[in-house]
Design a protein around this motif. Structure first.
Motif, PDB file in Angstrom:
ATOM      1  N   GLY A 179      79.555 -19.822   7.352  1.00  0.00           N
ATOM      2  CA  GLY A 179      78.797 -21.036   7.067  1.00  0.00           C
ATOM      3  C   GLY A 179      78.141 -21.696   8.256  1.00  0.00           C
ATOM      4  O   GLY A 179      77.252 -22.537   8.076  1.00  0.00           O
ATOM      5  N   SER A 180      78.547 -21.344   9.477  1.00  0.00           N
ATOM      6  CA  SER A 180      77.865 -21.911  10.640  1.00  0.00           C
ATOM      7  C   SER A 180      76.401 -21.476  10.688  1.00  0.00           C
ATOM      8  O   SER A 180      75.539 -22.211  11.180  1.00  0.00           O
ATOM      9  N   ASP A 181      76.117 -20.284  10.171  1.00  0.00           N
ATOM     10  CA  ASP A 181      74.721 -19.830  10.084  1.00  0.00           C
ATOM     11  C   ASP A 181      73.931 -20.754   9.153  1.00  0.00           C
ATOM     12  O   ASP A 181      72.787 -21.107   9.439  1.00  0.00           O
ATOM     13  N   PHE A 182      74.551 -21.125   8.043  1.00  0.00           N
ATOM     14  CA  PHE A 182      73.893 -22.021   7.097  1.00  0.00           C
ATOM     15  C   PHE A 182      73.680 -23.399   7.722  1.00  0.00           C
ATOM     16  O   PHE A 182      72.608 -24.003   7.561  1.00  0.00           O
ATOM     17  N   THR A 183      74.676 -23.888   8.472  1.00  0.00           N
ATOM     18  CA  THR A 183      74.518 -25.161   9.188  1.00  0.00           C
ATOM     19  C   THR A 183      73.283 -25.110  10.080  1.00  0.00           C
ATOM     20  O   THR A 183      72.484 -26.050  10.107  1.00  0.00           O
ATOM     21  N   ALA A 184      73.138 -24.019  10.808  1.00  0.00           N
ATOM     22  CA  ALA A 184      72.012 -23.884  11.736  1.00  0.00           C
ATOM     23  C   ALA A 184      70.673 -23.953  11.013  1.00  0.00           C
ATOM     24  O   ALA A 184      69.735 -24.625  11.468  1.00  0.00           O
ATOM     25  N   LEU A 185      70.577 -23.284   9.867  1.00  0.00           N
ATOM     26  CA  LEU A 185      69.313 -23.281   9.119  1.00  0.00           C
ATOM     27  C   LEU A 185      69.026 -24.647   8.512  1.00  0.00           C
ATOM     28  O   LEU A 185      67.858 -25.046   8.376  1.00  0.00           O
ATOM     29  N   LEU A 186      70.064 -25.398   8.129  1.00  0.00           N
ATOM     30  CA  LEU A 186      69.871 -26.761   7.634  1.00  0.00           C
ATOM     31  C   LEU A 186      69.179 -27.609   8.692  1.00  0.00           C
ATOM     32  O   LEU A 186      68.223 -28.344   8.399  1.00  0.00           O
ATOM     33  N   PHE A 187      69.645 -27.513   9.928  1.00  0.00           N
ATOM     34  CA  PHE A 187      69.062 -28.315  11.005  1.00  0.00           C
ATOM     35  C   PHE A 187      67.667 -27.823  11.373  1.00  0.00           C
ATOM     36  O   PHE A 187      66.772 -28.635  11.653  1.00  0.00           O
ATOM     37  N   ALA A 188      67.463 -26.519  11.385  1.00  0.00           N
ATOM     38  CA  ALA A 188      66.131 -25.991  11.681  1.00  0.00           C
ATOM     39  C   ALA A 188      65.128 -26.460  10.630  1.00  0.00           C
ATOM     40  O   ALA A 188      63.985 -26.815  10.959  1.00  0.00           O
ATOM     41  N   HIS A 189      65.547 -26.473   9.377  1.00  0.00           N
ATOM     42  CA  HIS A 189      64.664 -26.936   8.304  1.00  0.00           C
ATOM     43  C   HIS A 189      64.378 -28.430   8.435  1.00  0.00           C
ATOM     44  O   HIS A 189      63.224 -28.855   8.297  1.00  0.00           O
ATOM     45  N   TYR A 190      65.389 -29.208   8.727  1.00  0.00           N
ATOM     46  CA  TYR A 190      65.194 -30.659   8.839  1.00  0.00           C
ATOM     47  C   TYR A 190      64.232 -30.996   9.978  1.00  0.00           C
ATOM     48  O   TYR A 190      63.316 -31.818   9.817  1.00  0.00           O
ATOM     49  N   PHE A 191      64.435 -30.377  11.125  1.00  0.00           N
ATOM     50  CA  PHE A 191      63.616 -30.684  12.301  1.00  0.00           C
ATOM     51  C   PHE A 191      62.350 -29.829  12.378  1.00  0.00           C
ATOM     52  O   PHE A 191      61.582 -29.945  13.334  1.00  0.00           O
ATOM     53  N   GLN A 192      62.151 -28.953  11.375  1.00  0.00           N
ATOM     54  CA  GLN A 192      60.944 -28.121  11.321  1.00  0.00           C
ATOM     55  C   GLN A 192      60.736 -27.360  12.622  1.00  0.00           C
ATOM     56  O   GLN A 192      59.670 -27.414  13.257  1.00  0.00           O
ATOM     57  N   CYS A 193      61.773 -26.636  13.011  1.00  0.00           N
ATOM     58  CA  CYS A 193      61.712 -25.888  14.267  1.00  0.00           C
ATOM     59  C   CYS A 193      62.234 -24.473  14.056  1.00  0.00           C
ATOM     60  O   CYS A 193      62.812 -24.145  13.010  1.00  0.00           O
ATOM     61  N   GLU A 194      62.034 -23.643  15.051  1.00  0.00           N
ATOM     62  CA  GLU A 194      62.552 -22.282  15.006  1.00  0.00           C
ATOM     63  C   GLU A 194      64.059 -22.281  15.192  1.00  0.00           C
ATOM     64  O   GLU A 194      64.620 -23.089  15.938  1.00  0.00           O
ATOM     65  N   ALA A 195      64.731 -21.362  14.522  1.00  0.00           N
ATOM     66  CA  ALA A 195      66.161 -21.149  14.702  1.00  0.00           C
ATOM     67  C   ALA A 195      66.367 -19.864  15.493  1.00  0.00           C
ATOM     68  O   ALA A 195      65.935 -18.796  15.064  1.00  0.00           O
ATOM     69  N   ILE A 196      67.007 -19.970  16.653  1.00  0.00           N
ATOM     70  CA  ILE A 196      67.293 -18.800  17.473  1.00  0.00           C
ATOM     71  C   ILE A 196      68.780 -18.497  17.373  1.00  0.00           C
ATOM     72  O   ILE A 196      69.616 -19.306  17.777  1.00  0.00           O
ATOM     73  N   PHE A 197      69.089 -17.326  16.808  1.00  0.00           N
ATOM     74  CA  PHE A 197      70.477 -16.901  16.664  1.00  0.00           C
ATOM     75  C   PHE A 197      70.826 -15.982  17.825  1.00  0.00           C
ATOM     76  O   PHE A 197      70.281 -14.880  17.945  1.00  0.00           O
TER      77      PHE A 197
END
Length: 231
Positions: free
Chosen positions: A145-163
């Motif tokens: 679920g930490s991956d899902f947390t990361a995508l939630l924040f990337a979506h909110y801030f409209q930014c790229e998610a770097i894993f």
């Protein structure tokens, strides 16, 4: 938005490599949100499965949920301390202060503290995997679920998610030994490189992602809505 998994958080040496990635982003003028997983894998002292193995069978659901998310809290606390001691302004947020509340996850009405943190500090660290129920109890997303947390924040801030992971990028086709330079969101959903729910969320919202190694300087795999054909 940076996401660091269990291997990246596992040892003092690996956390120094994480620090180097963060410092590079900060030196480039970015303010970043960093999401972290628990340290290591089963058998390592603070990994989620190791912590769960300590709980008696009669433990209640509320108790187990708190144990589940404690590994991420340890990772986030240690990384925040490391960042601060290296002279980088950093803030740690979790639960309600991070907007992770009930059915309205990252709703604008819940994001005041997080938005202020991102504006004020170079780095905002958030432990992944957890959120707070409407009844004010800590609970967790499903495994990974930490991956899902990361995508939630990337979506909110409209930014790229770097894993940042312990591999050079995403291997495609599945079972391939070749790292793809680019993939579509649909192709990402065919892999197990990030949590499936997270991959589907990224595809639904067309969130740009990069999957790369925290160990090297390689460019990794780009995931975009209309990328070049996978190579």
């Amino acid at each position: 938005m940076h996401k660091y998994g269990g291997w990246a958080m596992q040892t003092e040496e690996s956390r120094q490599q994480v620090l180097a990635k963060i410092k590079m982003a900060v030196d480039s003028g970015h303010h970043i949100v960093v999401i972290v997983s628990a340290m290591g894998r089963k058998g390592d002292p603070y990994a989620t499965d190791t912590l769960l193995s300590l709980a008696p069978w009669e433990a209640s659901s509320a108790e187990l949920e708190l144990v589940k998310c404690s590994g991420e809290f340890i990772s986030a606390s240690l990384l925040t301390a490391l960042i601060k001691t290296n002279g980088i302004s950093c803030n740690l947020l979790y639960g309600t202060n991070a907007g992770l509340v009930g059915d309205s996850l990252l709703h604008p009405s819940q994001m005041k503290h997080c938005e202020e943190s991102v504006q004020t500090y170079s780095v905002t660290v958030v432990p992944g995997f957890h959120y707070v129920t409407k009844e004010a109890y800590f609970t967790t997303f499903e495994r990974g679920g930490s991956d899902f947390t990361a995508l939630l924040f990337a979506h909110y801030f409209q930014c790229e998610a770097i894993f940042f992971k312990d591999v050079e990028g995403a291997y495609f086709p599945p079972e391939s030994s070749c790292v793809a330079k680019s993939l579509t969101h649909q192709q990402l959903c065919e892999l197990e490189v990030i949590q499936q729910r997270a991959a589907q969320f990224a595809a639904k919202h067309k969130i740009p992602l990069t999957i790369q190694s925290y160990l090297t300087e390689g460019s990794g795999t780009l995931i975009r809505d209309l990328p070049q054909q996978a190579q």
